[in-house]
Design a protein around this motif. Structure first.
Motif, PDB file in Angstrom:
ATOM      1  N   GLU A  24      13.090  12.469  -1.508  1.00 27.94           N
ATOM      2  CA  GLU A  24      12.904  11.633  -0.321  1.00 27.94           C
ATOM      3  C   GLU A  24      11.517  11.878   0.289  1.00 27.94           C
ATOM      4  OE1 GLU A  24      14.676   9.243   0.729  1.00 27.94           O
ATOM      5  OE2 GLU A  24      16.579   9.540  -0.299  1.00 27.94           O
ATOM      6  N   VAL A  25      11.104  13.139   0.324  1.00 27.66           N
ATOM      7  CA  VAL A  25       9.777  13.466   0.865  1.00 27.66           C
ATOM      8  C   VAL A  25       8.685  12.827   0.015  1.00 27.66           C
ATOM      9  CG1 VAL A  25       8.108  15.313   1.244  1.00 27.66           C
ATOM     10  CG2 VAL A  25      10.468  15.595   2.011  1.00 27.66           C
ATOM     11  N   LEU A  26       8.807  12.943  -1.300  1.00 29.55           N
ATOM     12  CA  LEU A  26       7.806  12.343  -2.191  1.00 29.55           C
ATOM     13  C   LEU A  26       7.726  10.836  -1.962  1.00 29.55           C
ATOM     14  CD1 LEU A  26       8.472  14.246  -5.545  1.00 29.55           C
ATOM     15  CD2 LEU A  26       6.784  14.744  -3.780  1.00 29.55           C
ATOM     16  N   ASP A  27       8.879  10.223  -1.724  1.00 27.62           N
ATOM     17  CA  ASP A  27       8.897   8.787  -1.453  1.00 27.62           C
ATOM     18  C   ASP A  27       8.208   8.474  -0.124  1.00 27.62           C
ATOM     19  OD1 ASP A  27       9.868   6.040  -2.076  1.00 27.62           O
ATOM     20  OD2 ASP A  27      11.048   6.329  -0.251  1.00 27.62           O
ATOM     21  N   MET A  28       8.467   9.302   0.898  1.00 28.78           N
ATOM     22  CA  MET A  28       7.849   9.083   2.210  1.00 28.78           C
ATOM     23  C   MET A  28       6.335   9.250   2.154  1.00 28.78           C
ATOM     24  SD  MET A  28      10.396  10.729   5.091  1.00 28.78           S
ATOM     25  CE  MET A  28      10.816  12.229   4.226  1.00 28.78           C
ATOM     26  N   LEU A  29       5.871  10.101   1.262  1.00 22.48           N
ATOM     27  CA  LEU A  29       4.436  10.344   1.139  1.00 22.48           C
ATOM     28  C   LEU A  29       3.720   9.312   0.279  1.00 22.48           C
ATOM     29  CD1 LEU A  29       4.361  14.237   0.803  1.00 22.48           C
ATOM     30  CD2 LEU A  29       3.756  12.861   2.796  1.00 22.48           C
ATOM     31  N   GLY A  30       4.478   8.341  -0.215  1.00 23.63           N
ATOM     32  CA  GLY A  30       3.836   7.262  -0.960  1.00 23.63           C
ATOM     33  C   GLY A  30       4.270   7.105  -2.392  1.00 23.63           C
ATOM     34  N   GLY A  31       5.186   7.953  -2.856  1.00 17.94           N
ATOM     35  CA  GLY A  31       5.677   7.817  -4.212  1.00 17.94           C
ATOM     36  C   GLY A  31       4.800   8.531  -5.233  1.00 17.94           C
ATOM     37  N   PRO A  32       5.204   8.497  -6.510  1.00 12.54           N
ATOM     38  CA  PRO A  32       4.498   9.227  -7.573  1.00 12.54           C
ATOM     39  C   PRO A  32       3.021   8.896  -7.689  1.00 12.54           C
ATOM     40  CG  PRO A  32       6.613   8.414  -8.354  1.00 12.54           C
ATOM     41  CD  PRO A  32       6.386   7.792  -7.015  1.00 12.54           C
ATOM     42  N   ARG A  33       2.659   7.625  -7.566  1.00  5.93           N
ATOM     43  CA  ARG A  33       1.253   7.249  -7.723  1.00  5.93           C
ATOM     44  C   ARG A  33       0.385   7.881  -6.639  1.00  5.93           C
ATOM     45  NH1 ARG A  33       0.322   3.226 -11.398  1.00  5.93           N
ATOM     46  NH2 ARG A  33       2.172   2.132 -12.173  1.00  5.93           N
ATOM     47  N   LYS A  34       0.899   7.880  -5.404  1.00  3.61           N
ATOM     48  CA  LYS A  34       0.147   8.478  -4.302  1.00  3.61           C
ATOM     49  C   LYS A  34       0.054   9.988  -4.485  1.00  3.61           C
ATOM     50  CE  LYS A  34      -1.901   8.815  -0.314  1.00  3.61           C
ATOM     51  NZ  LYS A  34      -3.286   8.357  -0.124  1.00  3.61           N
ATOM     52  N   ILE A  35       1.167  10.615  -4.885  1.00  2.00           N
ATOM     53  CA  ILE A  35       1.185  12.063  -5.058  1.00  2.00           C
ATOM     54  C   ILE A  35       0.190  12.477  -6.136  1.00  2.00           C
ATOM     55  CG2 ILE A  35       2.611  14.054  -5.668  1.00  2.00           C
ATOM     56  CD1 ILE A  35       3.295  12.703  -2.988  1.00  2.00           C
ATOM     57  N   ALA A  36       0.040  11.638  -7.175  1.00  3.38           N
ATOM     58  CA  ALA A  36      -0.880  11.959  -8.270  1.00  3.38           C
ATOM     59  C   ALA A  36      -2.324  12.043  -7.786  1.00  3.38           C
ATOM     60  CB  ALA A  36      -0.753  10.917  -9.379  1.00  3.38           C
ATOM     61  N   GLU A  37      -2.622  11.424  -6.638  1.00  2.00           N
ATOM     62  CA  GLU A  37      -3.984  11.448  -6.094  1.00  2.00           C
ATOM     63  C   GLU A  37      -4.288  12.757  -5.356  1.00  2.00           C
ATOM     64  OE1 GLU A  37      -4.421   8.069  -3.606  1.00  2.00           O
ATOM     65  OE2 GLU A  37      -3.916   6.616  -5.181  1.00  2.00           O
ATOM     66  N   PHE A  38      -3.228  13.516  -4.989  1.00  2.00           N
ATOM     67  CA  PHE A  38      -3.456  14.757  -4.265  1.00  2.00           C
ATOM     68  C   PHE A  38      -4.144  15.767  -5.169  1.00  2.00           C
ATOM     69  CE2 PHE A  38       0.142  14.456  -0.845  1.00  2.00           C
ATOM     70  CZ  PHE A  38      -0.446  13.277  -0.383  1.00  2.00           C
TER      71      PHE A  38
END
Length: 209
Positions: A24-38
């Motif tokens: 749920e947190v990963l989804d709130m932060l923008g999903g897999p594509r957004k997380i990959a940018e971190f």
């Protein structure tokens, strides 16, 4: 009769809930594509610990006990569990960098994730019991499950009575039946169980075998 579960069953369920909260947190932060940018994912352990902290607090543990179990300081637990989810939501509306996810934000995210997880579980439970009741021809249960959709469980009597106002089950006003329901109602399943028990006491349903 109250079900007593072995400690390992409770811990396994808690582990599963933490994984759901992390998703749920990963989804709130923008999903897999957004997380990959971190640039770094070192904040994930903080989210996991905050999720355990939220669940352990819900289970009645003190902040000191939670700190010992998670291997962190009492101050860290305090920071996680005193986080304001609304404040975190305001931060989420902007661009959140991985470096900004400290214990405070992790705690707020965990609280938001818990609510989202809980809401989904309640919806799934309502759907399950609605389908089962419909199959068994228990129209009163279908009506109850339909009416409580969207409620935020646990729910107090005033809120539930307002939502169910006007319903009669086997010619009995819902207000009378609610007199025999335990409040706050923790889940849709508890509501159905308590209402069914009240109806059996009134001779409206057959006793359980």
């Amino acid at each position: 009769m109250m079900e007593i579960r072995p400690p390992e069953d409770i811990e396994k369920k808690r582990d599963e809930q933490v994984l759901r909260m992390l998703m749920e947190v990963l989804d709130m932060l923008g999903g897999p594509r957004k997380i990959a940018e971190f640039r770094t994912l070192t904040w994930i352990p903080s989210i996991i610990k905050a999720s355990y902290a939220v669940l352990l607090e819900k289970a009645g543990r003190t902040h000191e006990e939670i700190a010992r179990e998670l291997g962190v300081t009492r101050a860290t637990v305090d920071k996680m569990l005193r986080a304001d989810p609304e404040d975190v939501m305001r931060k989420l509306r902007g661009e959140v960098e991985a470096e900004e996810i400290d214990d405070h934000i992790a705690g707020g995210l965990a609280k938001l994730a818990f609510k989202r997880m809980r809401d989904k579980m309640v919806r799934e439970e309502i759907e399950h019991y609605s389908e089962t009741a419909s199959t068994l021809g228990a129209e009163w249960a279908v009506v109850l499950m339909t009416k409580v959709r969207g409620l935020d469980f646990p729910v107090d009597r005033d809120v539930l009575e307002e939502r169910l106002r006007g319903i009669r089950i086997f010619d009995t006003p819902i207000e009378e039946i609610l007199d025999e329901v335990r409040f706050p109602v923790e889940t849709p399943a508890q509501l159905l169980k308590d209402v069914a028990a009240a109806l059996r006491r009134r001779g409206k349903l057959k006793p359980q075998a």
